[in-house]
Design an enzyme around this catalytic site. Structure first.
Site, short mmCIF file in Angstrom:
data_model
loop_
_atom_site.label_atom_id
_atom_site.label_comp_id
_atom_site.label_asym_id
_atom_site.label_seq_id
_atom_site.Cartn_x
_atom_site.Cartn_y
_atom_site.Cartn_z
N GLU A 90 64.35 35.31 30.05
CA GLU A 90 63.13 34.74 29.50
C GLU A 90 61.98 35.55 30.06
O GLU A 90 61.72 35.54 31.27
CB GLU A 90 62.96 33.26 29.82
CG GLU A 90 61.72 32.70 29.14
CD GLU A 90 61.64 31.18 29.09
OE1 GLU A 90 60.51 30.68 28.97
OE2 GLU A 90 62.69 30.52 29.18
N ASP A 140 51.02 36.47 26.00
CA ASP A 140 49.59 36.69 25.88
C ASP A 140 49.31 37.41 24.57
O ASP A 140 49.82 38.52 24.35
CB ASP A 140 49.10 37.53 27.07
CG ASP A 140 47.58 37.56 27.18
OD1 ASP A 140 46.91 37.50 26.11
OD2 ASP A 140 47.07 37.65 28.30
N ARG A 182 54.67 23.76 28.33
CA ARG A 182 53.36 23.15 28.57
C ARG A 182 52.30 23.81 27.68
O ARG A 182 51.42 23.14 27.15
CB ARG A 182 53.01 23.28 30.05
CG ARG A 182 51.68 22.68 30.46
CD ARG A 182 51.58 22.61 31.99
NE ARG A 182 51.97 23.88 32.60
CZ ARG A 182 51.13 24.89 32.83
NH1 ARG A 182 49.87 24.78 32.48
NH2 ARG A 182 51.55 26.00 33.41
#
Length: 228
Positions: free
Chosen positions: A59, A133, A208
């Site tokens: 990941e 990002d 999250r």
């Protein structure tokens, strides 16, 4: 011309100061969990894990570690290597692994490109890259991790038939990723209908960041590709 083999694909590495316990764990536990790329790569990547694992997934950029830790706990026979250069995110994962150790979890706290260059060829069964990002300003697009050089890196370390899963809530990055994956001869998009890229893979624990994005009205997209 930008050399995608060097340079930052992530922003600042440090945020708020760590708590005392987090600082201690980063100095004591992280070195035991971290993949040491100064050592020769193992002939069998599964030997990196204390657990007896049947496959290995990466990941890349796990944020706070929610998905990474959930999957490692859910699938104890799969080895997971989590990559996160942001100190606060790594500190959260290390603290969680101190409280609930997982023998099938390893960590890497530096640029994912370095790890990908170190890993043996055809050694990884799957890769997650969730909400990287997006570098939304056009002048920063060269910093997006999805680019021809990094796709070559992924292709080299992934086994034939291995799966690459990408999620983003930024439409321009979803389009960017689809174009780059389409142009790379080593991957095929597995979507057969719109539902396939609008619906997360199951079971799905979420992150999250995803929860925040949905709360702010952005729509996540889920792309799945097979390494040819």
């Amino acid at each position: 011309m930008t050399d995608h083999r060097e340079g930052s694909f992530f922003g600042r590495r440090k945020g708020k100061p760590l708590r005392e316990r987090q600082t201690a764990l980063m100095q004591t536990l992280l070195p035991r969990l971290k993949v040491d790329i100064a050592a020769p790569p193992p002939a069998d990547l599964k030997s990196l894990f204390a657990a007896d694992v049947a496959a290995v997934w990466l990941e890349v950029g796990f944020g706070g570690g929610e998905h990474f830790l959930h999957e490692a706990a859910r699938l104890p026979d799969i080895g997971f290597i989590g990559v996160e250069p942001f100190v606060s995110g790594m500190a959260k994962a290390v603290a969680a692994l101190d409280e609930a150790p997982l023998a099938n979890a390893r960590l890497f706290d530096d640029d994912a490109g370095k790890l990908l260059d170190w890993l043996p060829a055809s050694s990884v069964d799957g890769v997650y890259q969730l909400y990287p990002d997006p570098w939304p300003k056009k002048r920063h697009w060269k910093r997006r991790f999805i680019n021809p050089v990094n796709l070559d890196r992924y292709h080299r370390v992934m086994k034939p038939g291995a799966i690459f899963r990408f999620a983003s809530d930024i439409d321009t990055y979803v389009d960017w990723t689809l174009r780059h994956m389409r142009d790379h001869p080593g991957f095929e998009w597995l979507a057969e209908s719109a539902a396939d890229w609008k619906t997360p893979w199951q079971p799905w624990s979420g992150t999250r960041y995803e929860e925040k994005a949905v709360g702010e009205g952005r729509v996540p997209r889920y792309l799945e590709f097979r390494r040819i």
